[in-house]
Design a protein around this motif. Structure first.
Motif, short mmCIF file in Angstrom:
data_model
loop_
_atom_site.label_atom_id
_atom_site.label_comp_id
_atom_site.label_asym_id
_atom_site.label_seq_id
_atom_site.Cartn_x
_atom_site.Cartn_y
_atom_site.Cartn_z
N LYS A 1 0.84 -1.19 0.00
CA LYS A 1 0.00 0.00 0.00
C LYS A 1 0.88 1.25 0.00
O LYS A 1 1.88 1.31 0.72
CB LYS A 1 -0.90 0.02 1.23
CG LYS A 1 -2.01 -1.01 1.23
CD LYS A 1 -2.89 -0.84 2.46
CE LYS A 1 -4.03 -1.86 2.45
NZ LYS A 1 -4.90 -1.70 3.65
N ASP B 1 -0.37 4.38 0.79
CA ASP B 1 -1.36 5.35 1.26
C ASP B 1 -0.74 6.62 1.82
O ASP B 1 -1.46 7.51 2.27
CB ASP B 1 -2.30 4.71 2.30
CG ASP B 1 -1.56 3.90 3.35
OD1 ASP B 1 -0.33 4.05 3.45
OD2 ASP B 1 -2.22 3.14 4.07
N ASN C 1 -2.85 -2.10 -2.66
CA ASN C 1 -3.78 -0.98 -2.71
C ASN C 1 -5.18 -1.44 -3.09
O ASN C 1 -6.17 -0.75 -2.82
CB ASN C 1 -3.31 0.07 -3.73
CG ASN C 1 -2.09 0.81 -3.26
OD1 ASN C 1 -2.13 1.53 -2.27
ND2 ASN C 1 -0.99 0.65 -3.97
#
Length: 228
Positions: A10, A12, A45
């Motif tokens: 991920k 983020d 993701n």
């Protein structure tokens, strides 16, 4: 049976997390597929992480993703101590000395520094170097077009590609430090652009570190049917 699972973590910490496919591991996947290996790609993701029958797991990560990578490797090790876990990506290339640290990298069996295609092929064939340094090829056309068929391209709003890798600079904080520059030919780049258009993309994003450093190559690509 799957031979290898490649994982993109991920991101983020980015404003538009998950808006682009993980080109690095898709390059590796396409290269290994040529040699008959079965590859699974997970983009965390979008995908839920699961452990399958793969004997090798490769985790690509940048420095902000280091702890995420470390925790994922521990999860894999706890589930099956016989799985080989490979570290790669920008963090390994930028922080090469850290890879030998038994504390920070104790959950990884091996680490790849630089381009991953040839090192991962040799690792799958049984090479056991703790740190695998990859010498970049000047002509990147020896590598296959990224294996976009292994991910759901509808997840990604913009078509992305690379026409070159690396930079002529030597900034000590960068993962490109002391790694030579390499190019795809204009013809190969235009072929990949056309493939992305066939996916339905109307916008293309070049991931090159220094896209315009060779102006003649950029102009040759511009002479195709695309507006640049």
């Amino acid at each position: 049976m799957t031979d290898l699972t490649l994982v993109s973590l991920k991101d983020d910490f980015l404003e538009h997390a998950g808006d682009r496919p993980p080109l690095g591991i898709l390059y590796i996947a396409s290269f290994l597929e040529k040699y008959g290996y079965s590859i699974r790609v997970l983009d965390l993701n979008h995908d839920e992480f699961t452990i399958d029958d793969s004997s090798v797991y490769g985790i690509s990560f940048s420095t902000p993703q280091y702890f995420q990578a470390h925790n994922l490797a521990k999860q894999i090790r706890k589930a099956n101590k016989n799985i080989k876990i490979i570290a790669g990506g920008a963090h390994c290339s930028a922080w090469q000395k850290e890879i030998g640290n038994p504390v920070s990298f104790n959950v990884f069996d091996q680490a790849v520094i630089g381009d991953g295609e040839i090192p991962m092929l040799n690792i799958m064939r049984g090479v056991t170097f703790r740190r695998y340094y990859s010498r970049r090829k000047y002509n990147l056309d020896i590598y296959s077009i990224p294996a976009r068929h292994l991910v759901n391209m509808k997840r990604y709003p913009i078509g992305t590609l690379m026409s070159s890798r690396g930079c002529f600079g030597s900034c000590i904080f960068c993962s490109c430090h002391n790694i030579p520059y390499g190019f795809h030919s204009p013809e190969r780049t235009v072929t990949e652009m056309e493939m992305l258009v066939d996916y339905g993309y109307k916008e293309l994003y070049f991931h090159d570190d220094t896209f315009t450093i060779e102006k003649n190559r950029v102009w040759l690509q511009n002479e195709s049917r695309f507006e640049v």
